[in-house]
Design a protein around this motif. Structure first.
Motif, PDB file in Angstrom:
ATOM      1  N   ALA A 331      -1.371 -11.530  19.664  1.00 48.54           N
ATOM      2  CA  ALA A 331      -0.428 -12.195  19.085  1.00 48.54           C
ATOM      3  C   ALA A 331      -0.693 -11.955  17.319  1.00 48.54           C
ATOM      4  O   ALA A 331       0.452 -11.960  16.772  1.00 48.54           O
ATOM      5  CB  ALA A 331      -0.975 -13.910  18.965  1.00 48.54           C
ATOM      6  N   LEU A 332      -2.082 -11.700  17.052  1.00 46.26           N
ATOM      7  CA  LEU A 332      -1.954 -11.241  15.545  1.00 46.26           C
ATOM      8  C   LEU A 332      -1.341  -9.923  15.457  1.00 46.26           C
ATOM      9  O   LEU A 332      -0.588  -9.743  14.488  1.00 46.26           O
ATOM     10  CB  LEU A 332      -3.482 -11.010  15.397  1.00 46.26           C
ATOM     11  N   VAL A 335       2.502 -10.518  14.790  1.00 47.66           N
ATOM     12  CA  VAL A 335       2.411 -11.211  13.441  1.00 47.66           C
ATOM     13  C   VAL A 335       2.694 -10.146  12.380  1.00 47.66           C
ATOM     14  O   VAL A 335       3.472 -10.099  11.770  1.00 47.66           O
ATOM     15  CB  VAL A 335       1.565 -12.421  13.292  1.00 47.66           C
ATOM     16  N   THR A 339       5.666  -8.954  10.318  1.00 50.42           N
ATOM     17  CA  THR A 339       5.285  -9.064   8.791  1.00 50.42           C
ATOM     18  C   THR A 339       5.628  -7.778   8.130  1.00 50.42           C
ATOM     19  O   THR A 339       6.245  -7.633   7.068  1.00 50.42           O
ATOM     20  CB  THR A 339       4.003  -9.746   8.591  1.00 50.42           C
ATOM     21  N   THR A 363      11.593 -13.766  10.461  1.00 53.79           N
ATOM     22  CA  THR A 363      10.174 -13.324  10.633  1.00 53.79           C
ATOM     23  C   THR A 363       9.280 -14.352  11.166  1.00 53.79           C
ATOM     24  O   THR A 363       8.552 -14.218  12.231  1.00 53.79           O
ATOM     25  CB  THR A 363       9.655 -12.518   9.252  1.00 53.79           C
ATOM     26  N   VAL A 364       9.236 -15.397  10.611  1.00 52.81           N
ATOM     27  CA  VAL A 364       8.644 -16.468  11.202  1.00 52.81           C
ATOM     28  C   VAL A 364       8.832 -16.954  12.556  1.00 52.81           C
ATOM     29  O   VAL A 364       7.963 -17.120  13.353  1.00 52.81           O
ATOM     30  CB  VAL A 364       8.462 -17.896  10.286  1.00 52.81           C
ATOM     31  N   SER A 367       7.665 -14.044  14.835  1.00 55.08           N
ATOM     32  CA  SER A 367       6.332 -13.994  15.129  1.00 55.08           C
ATOM     33  C   SER A 367       5.739 -15.175  15.998  1.00 55.08           C
ATOM     34  O   SER A 367       4.760 -15.127  16.511  1.00 55.08           O
ATOM     35  CB  SER A 367       5.673 -14.243  13.699  1.00 55.08           C
ATOM     36  N   ALA A 368       6.340 -16.157  15.587  1.00 54.95           N
ATOM     37  CA  ALA A 368       5.771 -17.498  16.269  1.00 54.95           C
ATOM     38  C   ALA A 368       6.168 -17.294  17.876  1.00 54.95           C
ATOM     39  O   ALA A 368       5.385 -17.440  18.756  1.00 54.95           O
ATOM     40  CB  ALA A 368       6.623 -18.691  15.878  1.00 54.95           C
ATOM     41  N   ALA A 371       3.832 -14.595  19.319  1.00 52.78           N
ATOM     42  CA  ALA A 371       2.537 -14.972  19.455  1.00 52.78           C
ATOM     43  C   ALA A 371       2.381 -16.030  20.438  1.00 52.78           C
ATOM     44  O   ALA A 371       1.507 -15.884  21.322  1.00 52.78           O
ATOM     45  CB  ALA A 371       2.071 -15.600  18.011  1.00 52.78           C
TER      46      ALA A 371
END
Length: 480
Positions: A331-332, A335, A339, A363-364, A367-368, A371
């Motif tokens: 998940a990281l 992200v 990013t 992007t948010v 990423s969510a 993740a």
């Protein structure tokens, strides 16, 4: 007509300070690129004052174009301004980004501004030679003087003064530069001080030294990318020899892409400005999140057998962190990747202006989403490990451990006479059951034949290792 400034700006300026800009009144905006634009504006006092105030509020320098900057053909009723736009990012597309920033400002505030020309301001390359001024050791024959000369010959003596002059000066010019300024209260004399490195003695030697300095600066710039490439090739070559080349190639390429991209995304951002209190606040929250996620993975594993996670004690306190490492690391990674993509787009001035907020939101969301997908992948892995453990138990084999949760085939032997209190009974007789240990008064077991969990009190039964595990039969050796 000179540009009219607001009263507070006009009062803060010293008389005669109407220089090539208004840099003294500009806010401190971080930037690493400067683009100078020739902008046409309507020659009206209020329009010019509003335009200058808005541009200076963004950290841009504004002045009226001089004779050398003014366009050859100017429209009537308009005035030419020189605007210096300060940007943070790459040189690539900096001119286009500066033009877009001025035009966006004009559209937003209905200003009569038009960009006519734009040029990137480049810092002139002026090679310098650094000279260290060192006190000469004594000329005596004593032990202290000999030791001082030996130490000075090996560069051990510290410099009393540092001089950085343009390359190509002779010793006479360097010493004259030092002698005419007793900076720090020390007057330079060639008898008391020496220069390191030694300046060239003749004009020809000075010219050769200047050419060599330019060549060294060019070579240093050219060596940066090959050095990175050689380092990456060394790492990948070592990984290939170690048998993990297919895995390390994409990981190293992703790291080389993500590391600068994340830096570009966070540089001069809201996060970097508030990192002083954000990082200490996020560390305990992140640590507790890792612990919770690891225990959640173990709970999903045990839930496949119908056993509550609170009734089983892990083999160690560090196993929950190991269980959370893979899904949380994945998940990281997602992200950081998204990013980094946003950071590279910001660095080359694509994520500017109107599309900046849209890119941040995208992007948010991405990423969510990715993740969450990584965390669900961890849940799926826990479920798959539990199915493999159940299949191994049905065949009479001890299942593999799952991050500190280890199942063992055991025989249940009642301690006393009479029926044994049991939940989801009866107590299996003549066959082995799977036990994950216990942390309370009740022991939870899993019956491979019925694929069902049962619970008995600790004092009512005795659990013995099933001797038939090595033979491949869960029934061998169990009985009353």
């Amino acid at each position: 007509m000179p540009l009219r400034l607001p009263a507070q700006r006009r009062r803060s300026r010293e008389p005669g300070a109407e220089g090539p800009g208004t840099a003294g009144t500009l806010p401190a905006v971080p930037f690493n690129q400067r683009v100078r634009l020739l902008v046409e504006a309507v020659d009206q006092a209020d329009e010019l004052a509003l335009a200058q105030g808005l541009m200076e509020a963004r950290g841009w320098a504004v002045r009226r174009a001089g004779r050398e900057d003014a366009p050859a053909t100017a429209d009537g009723g308009r005035v030419a301004l020189v605007v210096e736009v300060r940007l943070s990012g790459s040189r690539r597309r900096a001119e286009k980004a500066a033009c877009g920033a001025v035009e966006r400002l004009a559209r937003t505030h209905q200003l009569a501004l038009w960009v006519r020309d734009a040029a990137l301001v480049m810092r002139p390359d002026d090679p310098r030679t650094e000279y260290r001024v060192i006190r000469r050791p004594g000329a005596g024959t004593g032990r202290r003087d000999r030791l001082a000369r030996w130490w000075a010959a090996r560069g051990g003596r510290g410099a009393h003064r540092l001089l950085r002059l343009p390359a190509g000066l002779t010793r006479e010019a360097v010493e004259r530069e030092l002698a005419e300024r007793p900076l720090g209260g020390r007057t330079f004399t060639s008898e008391a001080y020496e220069l390191r490195p030694a300046p060239p003695e003749t004009e020809d030697a000075a010219t050769a030294a200047a050419t060599a300095a330019v060549g060294r600066r060019t070579a240093a710039r050219v060596r940066v990318l090959p050095a990175v490439a050689v380092a990456a090739a060394a790492v990948l070559g070592w990984a290939a020899l170690d048998g993990a080349g297919l895995l390390w190639w994409p990981l190293t390429a992703a790291a080389l892409f993500c590391a600068p991209g994340v830096y570009f995304a966070l540089r001069d951002s809201w996060f970097s400005r508030n990192a002083v209190w954000l990082v200490p606040l996020a560390l305990p929250v992140g640590w507790s999140l890792v612990t919770w996620l690891g225990r959640l993975m173990q709970a999903f594993y045990l839930d496949r057998f119908g056993i509550p996670s609170g009734s089983v004690r892990s083999a160690g306190d560090l196993w929950p962190y190991a269980a959370a490492a893979e899904p949380l690391g994945l998940a990281l990674g997602f992200v950081l990747f998204f990013t980094a993509v946003a950071g590279w787009l910001r660095h080359v001035h694509i994520a500017k202006g109107d599309n900046r907020l849209a890119l941040v939101a995208l992007t948010v969301l991405l990423s969510a989403a990715f993740a969450a997908t990584a965390l669900l992948t961890g849940v799926h892995d826990a479920d798959r490990a539990a199915r493999k453990a159940a299949a191994a138990a049905r065949k009479g084999h001890a299942p593999a451990a799952y991050f500190g949760v280890r199942g063992t085939l055991m025989c249940v032997v009642p301690v006393g006479e009479g029926p044994v209190p049991v939940e989801n009974g009866p107590v299996p007789a003549g066959r082995a059951v799977l036990s994950f240990g216990a942390s309370g008064d009740w022991i939870w077991l899993w019956d491979p034949d019925r694929s069902q969990a049962l619970s008995v009190r600790r004092e009512d039964v005795q659990l013995l290792p099933a001797p038939g595990v090595s033979g491949g039969s869960p029934r061998t050796g169990c009985g009353r």
